[in-house]
Design a protein around this motif. Structure first.
Motif, PDB file in Angstrom:
ATOM      1  N   ASP A  77       0.822  -1.210   0.000  1.00 50.82           N
ATOM      2  CA  ASP A  77       0.000   0.000   0.000  1.00 50.82           C
ATOM      3  C   ASP A  77       0.859   1.264   0.000  1.00 50.82           C
ATOM      4  O   ASP A  77       0.512   2.263  -0.632  1.00 50.82           O
ATOM      5  N   LEU A  78       1.990   1.218   0.725  1.00 47.73           N
ATOM      6  CA  LEU A  78       2.911   2.358   0.718  1.00 47.73           C
ATOM      7  C   LEU A  78       3.365   2.675  -0.702  1.00 47.73           C
ATOM      8  O   LEU A  78       3.392   3.843  -1.107  1.00 47.73           O
ATOM      9  N   LEU A  79       3.715   1.650  -1.448  1.00 49.91           N
ATOM     10  CA  LEU A  79       4.167   1.857  -2.819  1.00 49.91           C
ATOM     11  C   LEU A  79       3.054   2.439  -3.683  1.00 49.91           C
ATOM     12  O   LEU A  79       3.284   3.357  -4.474  1.00 49.91           O
ATOM     13  N   ILE A  80       1.835   1.940  -3.503  1.00 49.24           N
ATOM     14  CA  ILE A  80       0.704   2.436  -4.290  1.00 49.24           C
ATOM     15  C   ILE A  80       0.456   3.914  -3.976  1.00 49.24           C
ATOM     16  O   ILE A  80       0.265   4.731  -4.884  1.00 49.24           O
ATOM     17  N   TYR A  81       0.455   4.264  -2.694  1.00 52.12           N
ATOM     18  CA  TYR A  81       0.264   5.672  -2.337  1.00 52.12           C
ATOM     19  C   TYR A  81       1.431   6.534  -2.829  1.00 52.12           C
ATOM     20  O   TYR A  81       1.233   7.674  -3.260  1.00 52.12           O
ATOM     21  N   ALA A  82       2.662   6.003  -2.754  1.00 49.62           N
ATOM     22  CA  ALA A  82       3.819   6.757  -3.257  1.00 49.62           C
ATOM     23  C   ALA A  82       3.680   7.001  -4.759  1.00 49.62           C
ATOM     24  O   ALA A  82       4.035   8.084  -5.247  1.00 49.62           O
ATOM     25  N   CYS A  83       3.147   6.028  -5.483  1.00 44.23           N
ATOM     26  CA  CYS A  83       2.873   6.236  -6.909  1.00 44.23           C
ATOM     27  C   CYS A  83       1.924   7.409  -7.094  1.00 44.23           C
ATOM     28  O   CYS A  83       2.089   8.221  -8.007  1.00 44.23           O
ATOM     29  N   GLY A  84       0.916   7.501  -6.234  1.00 38.54           N
ATOM     30  CA  GLY A  84      -0.046   8.600  -6.318  1.00 38.54           C
ATOM     31  C   GLY A  84       0.591   9.948  -6.082  1.00 38.54           C
ATOM     32  O   GLY A  84       0.352  10.904  -6.826  1.00 38.54           O
ATOM     33  N   VAL A  85       1.425  10.031  -5.061  1.00 36.60           N
ATOM     34  CA  VAL A  85       2.109  11.293  -4.779  1.00 36.60           C
ATOM     35  C   VAL A  85       2.993  11.678  -5.959  1.00 36.60           C
ATOM     36  O   VAL A  85       2.970  12.828  -6.425  1.00 36.60           O
ATOM     37  N   ALA A  86       3.746  10.707  -6.467  1.00 36.42           N
ATOM     38  CA  ALA A  86       4.642  10.992  -7.600  1.00 36.42           C
ATOM     39  C   ALA A  86       3.850  11.477  -8.809  1.00 36.42           C
ATOM     40  O   ALA A  86       4.219  12.478  -9.438  1.00 36.42           O
ATOM     41  N   THR A  87       2.769  10.801  -9.123  1.00 33.24           N
ATOM     42  CA  THR A  87       1.947  11.202 -10.271  1.00 33.24           C
ATOM     43  C   THR A  87       1.413  12.617 -10.078  1.00 33.24           C
ATOM     44  O   THR A  87       1.484  13.447 -10.976  1.00 33.24           O
ATOM     45  N   ASP A  88       0.888  12.877  -8.876  1.00 31.09           N
ATOM     46  CA  ASP A  88       0.322  14.202  -8.601  1.00 31.09           C
ATOM     47  C   ASP A  88       1.356  15.315  -8.726  1.00 31.09           C
ATOM     48  O   ASP A  88       1.018  16.443  -9.069  1.00 31.09           O
ATOM     49  N   LEU A  89       2.617  14.990  -8.443  1.00 35.67           N
ATOM     50  CA  LEU A  89       3.685  15.987  -8.519  1.00 35.67           C
ATOM     51  C   LEU A  89       4.402  15.973  -9.868  1.00 35.67           C
ATOM     52  O   LEU A  89       5.355  16.726 -10.075  1.00 35.67           O
ATOM     53  N   GLY A  90       3.937  15.120 -10.783  1.00 32.31           N
ATOM     54  CA  GLY A  90       4.541  15.043 -12.106  1.00 32.31           C
ATOM     55  C   GLY A  90       5.895  14.354 -12.120  1.00 32.31           C
ATOM     56  O   GLY A  90       6.734  14.652 -12.971  1.00 32.31           O
ATOM     57  N   LEU A  91       6.107  13.439 -11.184  1.00 28.00           N
ATOM     58  CA  LEU A  91       7.384  12.740 -11.070  1.00 28.00           C
ATOM     59  C   LEU A  91       7.236  11.275 -11.442  1.00 28.00           C
ATOM     60  O   LEU A  91       6.152  10.702 -11.314  1.00 28.00           O
ATOM     61  N   SER A  92       8.319  10.668 -11.850  1.00 22.78           N
ATOM     62  CA  SER A  92       8.383   9.226 -12.059  1.00 22.78           C
ATOM     63  C   SER A  92       8.897   8.601 -10.775  1.00 22.78           C
ATOM     64  O   SER A  92      10.023   8.900 -10.350  1.00 22.78           O
ATOM     65  N   LEU A  93       8.101   7.741 -10.150  1.00 23.51           N
ATOM     66  CA  LEU A  93       8.547   7.107  -8.914  1.00 23.51           C
ATOM     67  C   LEU A  93       9.790   6.264  -9.165  1.00 23.51           C
ATOM     68  O   LEU A  93      10.706   6.247  -8.349  1.00 23.51           O
ATOM     69  N   SER A  94       9.853   5.610 -10.292  1.00 20.59           N
ATOM     70  CA  SER A  94      11.032   4.818 -10.631  1.00 20.59           C
ATOM     71  C   SER A  94      12.279   5.695 -10.676  1.00 20.59           C
ATOM     72  O   SER A  94      13.330   5.335 -10.123  1.00 20.59           O
ATOM     73  N   ASP A  95      12.176   6.859 -11.293  1.00 24.61           N
ATOM     74  CA  ASP A  95      13.313   7.783 -11.338  1.00 24.61           C
ATOM     75  C   ASP A  95      13.686   8.262  -9.935  1.00 24.61           C
ATOM     76  O   ASP A  95      14.870   8.377  -9.607  1.00 24.61           O
ATOM     77  N   CYS A  96      12.672   8.529  -9.107  1.00 24.86           N
ATOM     78  CA  CYS A  96      12.929   8.973  -7.729  1.00 24.86           C
ATOM     79  C   CYS A  96      13.692   7.911  -6.949  1.00 24.86           C
ATOM     80  O   CYS A  96      14.672   8.216  -6.255  1.00 24.86           O
ATOM     81  N   VAL A  97      13.239   6.663  -7.054  1.00 19.93           N
ATOM     82  CA  VAL A  97      13.878   5.569  -6.320  1.00 19.93           C
ATOM     83  C   VAL A  97      15.295   5.340  -6.835  1.00 19.93           C
ATOM     84  O   VAL A  97      16.236   5.171  -6.049  1.00 19.93           O
ATOM     85  N   ASN A  98      15.465   5.329  -8.142  1.00 15.96           N
ATOM     86  CA  ASN A  98      16.803   5.121  -8.699  1.00 15.96           C
ATOM     87  C   ASN A  98      17.763   6.223  -8.280  1.00 15.96           C
ATOM     88  O   ASN A  98      18.921   5.946  -7.928  1.00 15.96           O
ATOM     89  N   ALA A  99      17.315   7.470  -8.303  1.00 17.00           N
ATOM     90  CA  ALA A  99      18.177   8.584  -7.899  1.00 17.00           C
ATOM     91  C   ALA A  99      18.542   8.473  -6.419  1.00 17.00           C
ATOM     92  O   ALA A  99      19.700   8.684  -6.040  1.00 17.00           O
ATOM     93  N   ALA A 100      17.564   8.129  -5.592  1.00 15.60           N
ATOM     94  CA  ALA A 100      17.836   7.984  -4.162  1.00 15.60           C
ATOM     95  C   ALA A 100      18.816   6.846  -3.912  1.00 15.60           C
ATOM     96  O   ALA A 100      19.758   6.982  -3.122  1.00 15.60           O
ATOM     97  N   TRP A 101      18.604   5.719  -4.599  1.00 12.42           N
ATOM     98  CA  TRP A 101      19.496   4.579  -4.398  1.00 12.42           C
ATOM     99  C   TRP A 101      20.910   4.901  -4.867  1.00 12.42           C
ATOM    100  O   TRP A 101      21.889   4.527  -4.217  1.00 12.42           O
ATOM    101  N   ASP A 102      21.041   5.609  -5.980  1.00 11.97           N
ATOM    102  CA  ASP A 102      22.368   5.984  -6.456  1.00 11.97           C
ATOM    103  C   ASP A 102      23.119   6.796  -5.406  1.00 11.97           C
ATOM    104  O   ASP A 102      24.341   6.663  -5.259  1.00 11.97           O
ATOM    105  N   GLU A 103      22.412   7.618  -4.662  1.00 12.45           N
ATOM    106  CA  GLU A 103      23.034   8.418  -3.611  1.00 12.45           C
ATOM    107  C   GLU A 103      23.301   7.583  -2.359  1.00 12.45           C
ATOM    108  O   GLU A 103      24.394   7.611  -1.793  1.00 12.45           O
ATOM    109  N   VAL A 104      22.308   6.816  -1.932  1.00 10.72           N
ATOM    110  CA  VAL A 104      22.424   6.040  -0.696  1.00 10.72           C
ATOM    111  C   VAL A 104      23.522   4.979  -0.790  1.00 10.72           C
ATOM    112  O   VAL A 104      24.297   4.783   0.153  1.00 10.72           O
ATOM    113  N   LYS A 105      23.601   4.300  -1.919  1.00 13.28           N
ATOM    114  CA  LYS A 105      24.564   3.195  -2.029  1.00 13.28           C
ATOM    115  C   LYS A 105      26.015   3.661  -1.991  1.00 13.28           C
ATOM    116  O   LYS A 105      26.919   2.855  -1.772  1.00 13.28           O
TER     117      LYS A 105
END
Length: 119
Positions: A77-105
């Motif tokens: 459900d967290l992922l589904i809601y996160a998809c909603g937030v990303a869509t509403d803000l005009g963002l790609s959740l996949s891009d958000c996660v990949n960018a965050a992981w590139d920094e975190v790792k």
């Protein structure tokens, strides 16, 4: 097209957007962000109850299988809601996660315990 993480998340985000517009036409980023918070609370509740509660490490706070089901449901459900937030803000959740992981790792908390980077 082969099934990859990126196109799976993008597919779910796109399908969820169509579904949400049909079912909840007035919902926006605020409602979806609050949904993320609600599901995070449900996840925390399940994880807390799964924590070892006795000297021998066994949980005394509920049925493990049921609590794992609750945690799995909350994570989905967290992922589904996160998809909603990303869509509403005009963002790609996949891009958000990949960018965050590139920094975190790149962080090394063992070598740099203060900030994971250089201290």
């Amino acid at each position: 097209m082969s099934l990859t993480y990126e196109n799976t998340i993008a597919r779910i985000q796109g399908e969820r957007a169509v579904w949400s517009r049909h079912n909840f036409p007035n919902a926006g980023a605020k409602e979806h962000a609050l949904g993320v918070c609600e599901e995070a609370g449900e996840l925390a509740h399940a994880v807390l109850k799964l924590a070892p509660g006795t000297a021998d490490g066994h949980s005394i706070r509920g049925d493990k299988a049921a609590l794992l089901d609750e945690a799995a449901d909350a994570l989905g459900d967290l992922l589904i809601y996160a998809c909603g937030v990303a869509t509403d803000l005009g963002l790609s959740l996949s891009d958000c996660v990949n960018a965050a992981w590139d920094e975190v790792k790149e962080r090394d908390w063992i070598k740099y315990p203060t900030n994971g980077k250089d201290k």
